[in-house]
Design a protein around this motif. Structure first.
Motif, PDB file in Angstrom:
ATOM      1  N   ALA A  22       0.829  -1.206   0.000  1.00 15.81           N
ATOM      2  CA  ALA A  22       0.000   0.000   0.000  1.00 15.81           C
ATOM      3  C   ALA A  22       0.864   1.257   0.000  1.00 15.81           C
ATOM      4  O   ALA A  22       0.570   2.233  -0.710  1.00 15.81           O
ATOM      5  N   ALA A  23       1.931   1.252   0.781  1.00 15.97           N
ATOM      6  CA  ALA A  23       2.816   2.420   0.840  1.00 15.97           C
ATOM      7  C   ALA A  23       3.532   2.632  -0.490  1.00 15.97           C
ATOM      8  O   ALA A  23       3.704   3.770  -0.948  1.00 15.97           O
ATOM      9  N   PHE A  24       3.936   1.541  -1.142  1.00  8.52           N
ATOM     10  CA  PHE A  24       4.614   1.672  -2.430  1.00  8.52           C
ATOM     11  C   PHE A  24       3.682   2.274  -3.474  1.00  8.52           C
ATOM     12  O   PHE A  24       4.080   3.126  -4.273  1.00  8.52           O
ATOM     13  N   VAL A  25       2.436   1.830  -3.494  1.00 10.57           N
ATOM     14  CA  VAL A  25       1.468   2.368  -4.458  1.00 10.57           C
ATOM     15  C   VAL A  25       1.160   3.826  -4.147  1.00 10.57           C
ATOM     16  O   VAL A  25       1.096   4.665  -5.047  1.00 10.57           O
ATOM     17  N   ASP A  26       0.986   4.148  -2.866  1.00 12.15           N
ATOM     18  CA  ASP A  26       0.675   5.529  -2.483  1.00 12.15           C
ATOM     19  C   ASP A  26       1.796   6.489  -2.861  1.00 12.15           C
ATOM     20  O   ASP A  26       1.551   7.685  -3.055  1.00 12.15           O
ATOM     21  N   ALA A  27       3.018   5.981  -2.954  1.00  9.10           N
ATOM     22  CA  ALA A  27       4.152   6.843  -3.276  1.00  9.10           C
ATOM     23  C   ALA A  27       4.268   7.146  -4.765  1.00  9.10           C
ATOM     24  O   ALA A  27       5.045   8.021  -5.158  1.00  9.10           O
ATOM     25  N   LEU A  28       3.495   6.449  -5.601  1.00 10.83           N
ATOM     26  CA  LEU A  28       3.596   6.660  -7.043  1.00 10.83           C
ATOM     27  C   LEU A  28       2.875   7.930  -7.475  1.00 10.83           C
ATOM     28  O   LEU A  28       1.830   8.290  -6.932  1.00 10.83           O
ATOM     29  N   GLY A  29       3.420   8.594  -8.470  1.00 12.84           N
ATOM     30  CA  GLY A  29       2.717   9.681  -9.125  1.00 12.84           C
ATOM     31  C   GLY A  29       1.728   9.132 -10.134  1.00 12.84           C
ATOM     32  O   GLY A  29       1.613   7.910 -10.330  1.00 12.84           O
ATOM     33  N   TRP A  30       1.030  10.027 -10.825  1.00 15.08           N
ATOM     34  CA  TRP A  30       0.076   9.558 -11.838  1.00 15.08           C
ATOM     35  C   TRP A  30       0.781   8.769 -12.930  1.00 15.08           C
ATOM     36  O   TRP A  30       0.188   7.855 -13.535  1.00 15.08           O
ATOM     37  N   GLU A  31       2.057   9.068 -13.144  1.00 13.52           N
ATOM     38  CA  GLU A  31       2.793   8.419 -14.216  1.00 13.52           C
ATOM     39  C   GLU A  31       2.959   6.921 -13.960  1.00 13.52           C
ATOM     40  O   GLU A  31       2.753   6.092 -14.848  1.00 13.52           O
ATOM     41  N   GLY A  32       3.357   6.586 -12.722  1.00 14.39           N
ATOM     42  CA  GLY A  32       3.493   5.173 -12.377  1.00 14.39           C
ATOM     43  C   GLY A  32       2.158   4.465 -12.325  1.00 14.39           C
ATOM     44  O   GLY A  32       2.008   3.337 -12.805  1.00 14.39           O
ATOM     45  N   LEU A  33       1.166   5.116 -11.728  1.00  8.67           N
ATOM     46  CA  LEU A  33      -0.164   4.525 -11.653  1.00  8.67           C
ATOM     47  C   LEU A  33      -0.771   4.362 -13.045  1.00  8.67           C
ATOM     48  O   LEU A  33      -1.456   3.358 -13.321  1.00  8.67           O
ATOM     49  N   GLY A  34      -0.510   5.316 -13.929  1.00  8.35           N
ATOM     50  CA  GLY A  34      -1.066   5.234 -15.275  1.00  8.35           C
ATOM     51  C   GLY A  34      -0.514   4.057 -16.058  1.00  8.35           C
ATOM     52  O   GLY A  34      -1.270   3.350 -16.753  1.00  8.35           O
TER      53      GLY A  34
ATOM     54  N   ASP B 158      10.329   9.306 -16.924  1.00  7.10           N
ATOM     55  CA  ASP B 158      10.558  10.743 -16.708  1.00  7.10           C
ATOM     56  C   ASP B 158      10.345  11.080 -15.232  1.00  7.10           C
ATOM     57  O   ASP B 158      11.137  11.814 -14.617  1.00  7.10           O
ATOM     58  N   TRP B 159       9.248  10.569 -14.674  1.00  7.19           N
ATOM     59  CA  TRP B 159       8.929  10.828 -13.266  1.00  7.19           C
ATOM     60  C   TRP B 159       9.984  10.211 -12.351  1.00  7.19           C
ATOM     61  O   TRP B 159      10.430  10.852 -11.387  1.00  7.19           O
ATOM     62  N   GLN B 160      10.386   8.965 -12.640  1.00  9.83           N
ATOM     63  CA  GLN B 160      11.414   8.319 -11.803  1.00  9.83           C
ATOM     64  C   GLN B 160      12.711   9.126 -11.796  1.00  9.83           C
ATOM     65  O   GLN B 160      13.316   9.322 -10.732  1.00  9.83           O
ATOM     66  N   LEU B 161      13.137   9.565 -12.950  1.00 10.19           N
ATOM     67  CA  LEU B 161      14.381  10.331 -13.027  1.00 10.19           C
ATOM     68  C   LEU B 161      14.265  11.623 -12.234  1.00 10.19           C
ATOM     69  O   LEU B 161      15.185  11.997 -11.487  1.00 10.19           O
ATOM     70  N   ALA B 162      13.128  12.306 -12.366  1.00  8.49           N
ATOM     71  CA  ALA B 162      12.928  13.544 -11.607  1.00  8.49           C
ATOM     72  C   ALA B 162      12.926  13.276 -10.105  1.00  8.49           C
ATOM     73  O   ALA B 162      13.506  14.048  -9.320  1.00  8.49           O
ATOM     74  N   GLU B 163      12.281  12.185  -9.684  1.00  7.72           N
ATOM     75  CA  GLU B 163      12.238  11.836  -8.267  1.00  7.72           C
ATOM     76  C   GLU B 163      13.628  11.520  -7.729  1.00  7.72           C
ATOM     77  O   GLU B 163      13.994  11.925  -6.619  1.00  7.72           O
ATOM     78  N   MET B 164      14.415  10.801  -8.491  1.00  3.69           N
ATOM     79  CA  MET B 164      15.762  10.453  -8.034  1.00  3.69           C
ATOM     80  C   MET B 164      16.657  11.684  -7.968  1.00  3.69           C
ATOM     81  O   MET B 164      17.439  11.844  -7.025  1.00  3.69           O
ATOM     82  N   ARG B 165      16.544  12.550  -8.951  1.00  4.11           N
ATOM     83  CA  ARG B 165      17.349  13.778  -8.918  1.00  4.11           C
ATOM     84  C   ARG B 165      16.933  14.661  -7.742  1.00  4.11           C
ATOM     85  O   ARG B 165      17.776  15.280  -7.089  1.00  4.11           O
ATOM     86  N   LEU B 166      15.639  14.727  -7.474  1.00  8.86           N
ATOM     87  CA  LEU B 166      15.152  15.501  -6.334  1.00  8.86           C
ATOM     88  C   LEU B 166      15.688  14.935  -5.028  1.00  8.86           C
ATOM     89  O   LEU B 166      16.095  15.681  -4.128  1.00  8.86           O
ATOM     90  N   LEU B 167      15.717  13.626  -4.921  1.00  6.84           N
ATOM     91  CA  LEU B 167      16.259  12.984  -3.727  1.00  6.84           C
ATOM     92  C   LEU B 167      17.737  13.326  -3.550  1.00  6.84           C
ATOM     93  O   LEU B 167      18.199  13.611  -2.446  1.00  6.84           O
ATOM     94  N   GLY B 168      18.468  13.328  -4.668  1.00  9.09           N
ATOM     95  CA  GLY B 168      19.878  13.664  -4.583  1.00  9.09           C
ATOM     96  C   GLY B 168      20.137  15.084  -4.144  1.00  9.09           C
ATOM     97  O   GLY B 168      21.075  15.363  -3.412  1.00  9.09           O
ATOM     98  N   LYS B 169      19.244  16.015  -4.534  1.00  6.38           N
ATOM     99  CA  LYS B 169      19.410  17.416  -4.145  1.00  6.38           C
ATOM    100  C   LYS B 169      19.024  17.649  -2.697  1.00  6.38           C
ATOM    101  O   LYS B 169      19.649  18.434  -1.988  1.00  6.38           O
TER     102      LYS B 169
END
Length: 369
Positions: free
Chosen positions: A232-244, A349-360
């Motif tokens: 449930a936590a993994f699904v809740d963490a997804l943006g529309w891109e992953g859910l789509g 695209d969303w994954q890359l943005a999320e990972m870069r955000l985490l790095g910053k």
């Protein structure tokens, strides 16, 4: 053919959301799903009408107004509606799998969403013979903007350990559900294609070795990394891109009329995994994931080896025989492939943005949900 995942450019009038429509959509859909009998609960007062009106407005905002928060809300509800048909059987389950009102809500969402998805397919080749379909699918894949997506090169060369762990948590939902997708793709199919699909199922099942099922291999990776297995936590963490992307494959699998698009979408999945996962494995080793225990990466390394065969096998032994029987469905197969390519690019695209955000934000932090 499509080379991007964006919709067709146009000028739209602003969509005005009625006061509290988003909250009404969220609250009524959630409460209905939690009831033992959603139809009975929604029949009390104006709830059913209120839900339909709110869903219409939120879907318009999500897919005509290009509002990402609304799109995520809609996809999250659709994910829960699909889960009614795939949930693990346990005592005390609700009666909502057969709910007329929830099925009506699902169809309302699907209609708005699929119109949006079809609008961004672009041109696909016409009047292809069955023997030409494999070349067309591979050309579509190689020419798409998602081919050789930079997220995998980023993980191979730049991402730190926390960023790669973030990838694993966002990749969980579809990886753990792929077994069910293969099972659903076996239902009602013609005898001459069963062996190929059954071979895919047998690989998912570790070829009879319980310790080598793909679900077990993925859980071994999570255990090694100290990540709690919390679906449930993994699904809740997804943006529309992953859910789509997740919902697209379930939409195809659960709607029998979408079978031909489904086999095109699954072909793309099999074709794209090997090269991408090879880069991921290289990145894992670079940051020390699995260097002390190489077997924890077996989920991905097995896909590098096996999916290289599955891609051509799926085209030659599933799609081609099906199209020899139904040659007028070649376009539907290509549309399914195009839609899978578009949703995959959205997700990456969303994954890359999320990972870069985490790095910053926390370069030395351990990735968490």
């Amino acid at each position: 053919m499509p080379t991007h995942s964006a919709g067709v450019a146009d000028v739209r009038s602003p969509i005005h959301l009625a006061p509290n429509a988003a909250k009404t959509f969220h609250d009524l859909s959630s409460l209905a799903l939690e009831r033992d009998d959603a139809d009975r609960w929604l029949a009390e007062g104006p709830r059913a009408d209120d839900l339909r009106h709110a869903a219409r407005q939120v879907c318009a905002l999500a897919f005509s107004g290009d509002h990402p928060d609304a799109r995520r809300d809609v996809h999250h509800v659709l994910h829960r509606l699909y889960d009614l048909h795939l949930a693990r059987p346990v005592p005390g389950m609700t009666r909502n799998q057969e709910s007329v009102e929830l099925l009506r809500l699902r169809k309302q969402i699907e209609q708005a969403w699929q119109a949006w998805e079809h609008n961004r397919i672009g041109d696909v080749p016409e009047n292809l013979t069955p023997d030409a379909i494999g070349g067309a699918i591979k050309a579509m894949w190689r020419q798409h903007a998602g081919h050789n997506h930079p997220v995998f090169e980023f993980m191979r060369t730049e991402a730190d350990r926390a960023q790669i762990i973030k990838y694993f948590t966002t990749d969980y939902a579809l990886n753990m559900r792929f077994y069910d997708l293969i099972v659903l793709s076996l239902l009602g199919i013609d005898e001459d294609v069963r062996m190929e699909v059954a071979g895919n199922f047998w690989d998912e099942m570790g070829q009879g070795n319980a310790a080598r099922t793909h679900v077990r291999l993925y859980r071994d990776l999570l255990d090694y990394l100290g990540i709690e297995d919390n679906p449930a936590a993994f699904v809740d963490a997804l943006g529309w891109e992953g859910l789509g992307g997740y919902n697209l494959l379930l939409y195809f699998a659960l709607n029998r009329r979408e079978y031909f698009r489904s086999i095109g979408a699954l072909a793309i999945t099999e074709l794209s995994d090997p090269d991408q996962y090879a880069k991921l494995i290289e990145g894992c080793r670079r940051v020390g994931i699995g260097t002390d225990r190489p077997s924890v990466l077996d989920y991905y390394s097995e896909h590098v080896e096996v999916d290289a065969l599955h891609g051509d096998g799926w085209i030659d032994n599933v799609i081609v025989p099906v199209l020899r029987r139904y040659p007028d469905q070649a376009r539907a197969v290509l549309e399914g492939a195009a839609m899978r390519l578009n949703t995959s690019k959205d997700y990456w695209d969303w994954q890359l943005a999320e990972m870069r955000l985490l790095g910053k934000s926390a370069p030395d932090a351990v990735a968490t949900l």
